[in-house]
Design a protein around this motif. Structure first.
Motif, mmCIF file in Angstrom:
data_model
loop_
_atom_site.group_PDB
_atom_site.id
_atom_site.type_symbol
_atom_site.label_atom_id
_atom_site.label_comp_id
_atom_site.label_asym_id
_atom_site.label_seq_id
_atom_site.Cartn_x
_atom_site.Cartn_y
_atom_site.Cartn_z
ATOM 1 N N TYR A 181 0.824 -1.220 0.000
ATOM 2 C CA TYR A 181 0.000 0.000 0.000
ATOM 3 C C TYR A 181 0.853 1.263 0.000
ATOM 4 O O TYR A 181 0.594 2.178 -0.793
ATOM 5 N N PRO A 182 1.897 1.400 0.855
ATOM 6 C CA PRO A 182 2.751 2.590 0.732
ATOM 7 C C PRO A 182 3.393 2.732 -0.646
ATOM 8 O O PRO A 182 3.558 3.851 -1.143
ATOM 9 N N LEU A 183 3.749 1.606 -1.263
ATOM 10 C CA LEU A 183 4.320 1.676 -2.608
ATOM 11 C C LEU A 183 3.286 2.177 -3.613
ATOM 12 O O LEU A 183 3.588 3.025 -4.470
ATOM 13 N N ALA A 184 2.068 1.665 -3.516
ATOM 14 C CA ALA A 184 1.000 2.141 -4.393
ATOM 15 C C ALA A 184 0.709 3.621 -4.149
ATOM 16 O O ALA A 184 0.436 4.384 -5.089
ATOM 17 N N TYR A 185 0.776 4.057 -2.896
ATOM 18 C CA TYR A 185 0.544 5.469 -2.595
ATOM 19 C C TYR A 185 1.647 6.336 -3.172
ATOM 20 O O TYR A 185 1.383 7.458 -3.630
ATOM 21 N N LEU A 186 2.881 5.851 -3.183
ATOM 22 C CA LEU A 186 3.968 6.602 -3.800
ATOM 23 C C LEU A 186 3.719 6.793 -5.293
ATOM 24 O O LEU A 186 3.898 7.909 -5.828
ATOM 25 N N VAL A 187 3.298 5.725 -5.958
ATOM 26 C CA VAL A 187 2.978 5.841 -7.391
ATOM 27 C C VAL A 187 1.838 6.833 -7.598
ATOM 28 O O VAL A 187 1.874 7.669 -8.512
ATOM 29 N N PHE A 188 0.828 6.776 -6.739
ATOM 30 C CA PHE A 188 -0.290 7.716 -6.840
ATOM 31 C C PHE A 188 0.180 9.158 -6.637
ATOM 32 O O PHE A 188 -0.233 10.069 -7.368
ATOM 33 N N SER A 189 1.056 9.387 -5.675
ATOM 34 C CA SER A 189 1.521 10.745 -5.383
ATOM 35 C C SER A 189 2.338 11.329 -6.526
ATOM 36 O O SER A 189 2.291 12.538 -6.771
ATOM 37 N N LEU A 190 3.092 10.475 -7.209
ATOM 38 C CA LEU A 190 3.935 10.971 -8.295
ATOM 39 C C LEU A 190 3.176 11.147 -9.601
ATOM 40 O O LEU A 190 3.589 11.951 -10.450
ATOM 41 N N THR A 191 2.082 10.408 -9.779
ATOM 42 C CA THR A 191 1.302 10.546 -11.018
ATOM 43 C C THR A 191 0.139 11.518 -10.872
ATOM 44 O O THR A 191 -0.365 12.025 -11.879
ATOM 45 N N ARG A 192 -0.288 11.807 -9.658
ATOM 46 C CA ARG A 192 -1.415 12.713 -9.430
ATOM 47 C C ARG A 192 -1.190 14.107 -9.995
ATOM 48 O O ARG A 192 -2.115 14.685 -10.598
ATOM 49 N N PRO A 193 -0.002 14.717 -9.867
ATOM 50 C CA PRO A 193 0.174 16.080 -10.408
ATOM 51 C C PRO A 193 -0.024 16.196 -11.907
ATOM 52 O O PRO A 193 -0.309 17.297 -12.403
ATOM 53 N N ALA A 194 0.101 15.078 -12.639
ATOM 54 C CA ALA A 194 -0.087 15.148 -14.094
ATOM 55 C C ALA A 194 -1.520 15.478 -14.471
ATOM 56 O O ALA A 194 -1.779 15.946 -15.591
ATOM 57 N N PHE A 195 -2.463 15.273 -13.560
ATOM 58 C CA PHE A 195 -3.877 15.524 -13.840
ATOM 59 C C PHE A 195 -4.378 16.802 -13.175
ATOM 60 O O PHE A 195 -5.579 17.058 -13.167
ATOM 61 N N LEU A 196 -3.458 17.599 -12.622
ATOM 62 C CA LEU A 196 -3.833 18.850 -11.966
ATOM 63 C C LEU A 196 -3.231 20.033 -12.697
ATOM 64 O O LEU A 196 -2.257 19.885 -13.439
ATOM 65 N N PRO A 197 -3.792 21.223 -12.519
ATOM 66 C CA PRO A 197 -3.216 22.414 -13.159
ATOM 67 C C PRO A 197 -1.778 22.626 -12.717
ATOM 68 O O PRO A 197 -1.434 22.378 -11.552
ATOM 69 N N PRO A 198 -0.908 23.100 -13.599
ATOM 70 C CA PRO A 198 0.504 23.285 -13.237
ATOM 71 C C PRO A 198 0.712 24.257 -12.081
ATOM 72 O O PRO A 198 1.665 24.124 -11.320
ATOM 73 N N ALA A 199 -0.163 25.228 -11.921
ATOM 74 C CA ALA A 199 0.005 26.228 -10.868
ATOM 75 C C ALA A 199 -0.820 25.910 -9.627
ATOM 76 O O ALA A 199 -1.011 26.783 -8.781
ATOM 77 N N GLY A 200 -1.315 24.715 -9.511
ATOM 78 C CA GLY A 200 -2.137 24.359 -8.356
ATOM 79 C C GLY A 200 -1.332 24.382 -7.075
ATOM 80 O O GLY A 200 -0.158 23.998 -7.053
ATOM 81 N N PRO A 201 -1.936 24.831 -5.976
ATOM 82 C CA PRO A 201 -1.188 24.935 -4.715
ATOM 83 C C PRO A 201 -0.928 23.598 -4.036
ATOM 84 O O PRO A 201 -0.047 23.496 -3.192
ATOM 85 N N SER A 202 -1.673 22.583 -4.383
ATOM 86 C CA SER A 202 -1.527 21.297 -3.686
ATOM 87 C C SER A 202 -1.290 20.160 -4.675
ATOM 88 O O SER A 202 -1.867 19.085 -4.552
ATOM 89 N N ARG A 203 -0.423 20.406 -5.651
ATOM 90 C CA ARG A 203 -0.111 19.340 -6.602
ATOM 91 C C ARG A 203 0.620 18.196 -5.900
ATOM 92 O O ARG A 203 0.367 17.031 -6.171
ATOM 93 N N TYR A 204 1.541 18.556 -5.042
ATOM 94 C CA TYR A 204 2.276 17.553 -4.267
ATOM 95 C C TYR A 204 1.840 17.675 -2.812
ATOM 96 O O TYR A 204 1.996 18.715 -2.192
ATOM 97 N N LEU A 205 1.306 16.578 -2.285
ATOM 98 C CA LEU A 205 0.685 16.623 -0.971
ATOM 99 C C LEU A 205 1.713 16.682 0.152
ATOM 100 O O LEU A 205 1.422 17.210 1.229
ATOM 101 N N TYR A 206 2.894 16.143 -0.075
ATOM 102 C CA TYR A 206 3.920 16.119 0.960
ATOM 103 C C TYR A 206 5.200 16.734 0.399
ATOM 104 O O TYR A 206 5.583 16.440 -0.741
#
Length: 252
Positions: A181-206
């Motif tokens: 699960y932590p490994l899957a969450y890492l993949v989710f965290s690194l791919t999530r910003p690709a679907f958000l606006p480039p100037a979004g304030p919370s593209r990277y959660l940590y």
């Protein structure tokens, strides 16, 4: 007069050897019927309510899509479900949930708490919550939600494990599975910003997973260190589980 002893004694059948018993550990639930544990059920129900309340408060204070993406919130939701099921089984005298499930839940909740208190509880760069410019004011809603999810709930889950859960149920072979699960969450965290606006304030959660700031090399190095720490914590939990005494079971 006694009868004369015959000179020839007929062959007697050989005495069969006792059967070889192979070691076959039998679970206690196969010998002793489970009993109702109302106190354990009430404590677990209270823990589930606290975890659900912390998650609900976070959802009220932020954007649901962002809030549900945090590891601590997901761990809180998982703990709520596990504690509700455990409370129901303790109340109805049913067998407990598999140790692989309860052990993984405890590991994720403790990981969330340790990461928050060691890395995210202050605002000194580079280890500050993304977008945070000042710590939450004490006794306000955001501060209360953080304390519930990262202090109250982890302590309750740890006490449930120490005082209400039989010992020696966790196994070292389960630790590798818990890291999926932590490994899957890492993949989710690194791919999530690709679907958000480039100037979004919370593209990277940590902040330690912020590729835009640290680059992929440093980000993956941070992830590796945290992954090793999670595995070490999992091994420590297994060792403590086999070293601690089994809590005394009371019917009430």
């Amino acid at each position: 007069m006694t009868a004369p002893i015959p000179r020839e004694i007929p062959d007697l059948p050989a005495v069969p050897a006792p059967p070889l018993l192979l070691p076959a550990p039998v679970p206690a639930t196969a010998v002793v019927a489970p009993v109702r544990r109302p106190r354990a059920a009430m404590f677990r129900l209270a823990t589930a309510v606290a975890a659900a309340g912390g998650v609900a408060l976070e959802l009220l204070l932020g954007t649901p899509a962002d809030i549900l993406s945090y590891f601590s919130v997901q761990a809180g939701i998982l703990l709520t479900v596990v504690m509700l099921l455990s409370a129901s089984r303790a109340w109805r005298a049913r067998r407990p949930l598999p140790s692989a499930v309860t052990g993984a839940t405890l590991l994720y909740v403790l990981t969330s708490a340790l990461v928050y208190h060691l890395l995210l509880a202050h605002t000194t760069p580079p280890f500050s919550m993304t977008g945070a410019t000042a710590p939450p004011e004490r006794w306000h809603a955001q501060w209360a939600a953080l304390q519930v999810l990262h202090l109250l709930v982890p302590v309750a889950a740890l006490l449930d494990w120490l005082l209400l859960t039989p010992a020696a149920r966790l196994h070292l072979r389960q630790t590798a599975t818990w890291l999926l699960y932590p490994l899957a969450y890492l993949v989710f965290s690194l791919t999530r910003p690709a679907f958000l606006p480039p100037a979004g304030p919370s593209r990277y959660l940590y902040p330690f997973l912020d590729v835009a700031t640290h680059g992929y090399r440093s980000t993956l190095a941070n992830a590796l260190l945290i992954g090793l720490a999670i595995y070490a914590l999992a091994v420590l939990l297994v060792a403590l589980d086999h070293a601690r005494p089994t809590p005394v079971r009371h019917p009430a």
